[in-house]
Design a protein around this motif. Structure first.
Motif: not given
Length: 123
Positions: A40-69
């Motif tokens: 709801s706050t945009g901190e995580m992303q909601f990815w719906p499928g037909r029969d599945c779902v993923m929730v992701t979050s972008i993590i900022n590290y000093p050397q890179c960014k990562m999309l965490d499922i």
């Protein structure tokens, strides 16, 4: 191509049980309510499928960014098919890696080139 997650309230209702089921395995870092608030706050992303779902979050590290499922549940074949779209989204946001944690079976299912084991010990 500009990629972003798109969903409706009906998607959440339809797929919430997959999130809850996934959160019940292993270390409880989040509740369904935590996930809902973060989406709801945009901190995580909601990815719906037909029969599945993923929730992701972008993590900022000093050397890179990562999309965490953060959580994924439902039909395995459909979940794996979502990787390409998540990779595009991650690159659009300057991420260098996709990551997730889970049971050992995910290593085989994702055909990952690198295996990193995260260890949790309750203290």
């Amino acid at each position: 191509m500009n990629v972003k997650p798109q969903s409706s309230p009906e998607d959440w209702i339809r797929l919430e049980q997959y999130i809850d089921d996934s959160l019940s395995v292993g270390v409880r870092l989040y509740t369904v309510t935590d996930i809902f608030k973060a989406i709801s706050t945009g901190e995580m992303q909601f990815w719906p499928g037909r029969d599945c779902v993923m929730v992701t979050s972008i993590i900022n590290y000093p050397q890179c960014k990562m999309l965490d499922i953060v959580v994924g549940g439902g039909n395995l074949k459909e979940l794996l098919s979502m990787e390409k779209i998540l990779a595009v989204y991650a690159k659009q946001h300057g991420c260098k890696y996709l990551s997730t944690g889970g049971r050992r079976g995910w290593f085989k299912a994702t055909k990952s080139q690198h295996q990193v084991i995260t260890v949790f010990k309750e203290i």
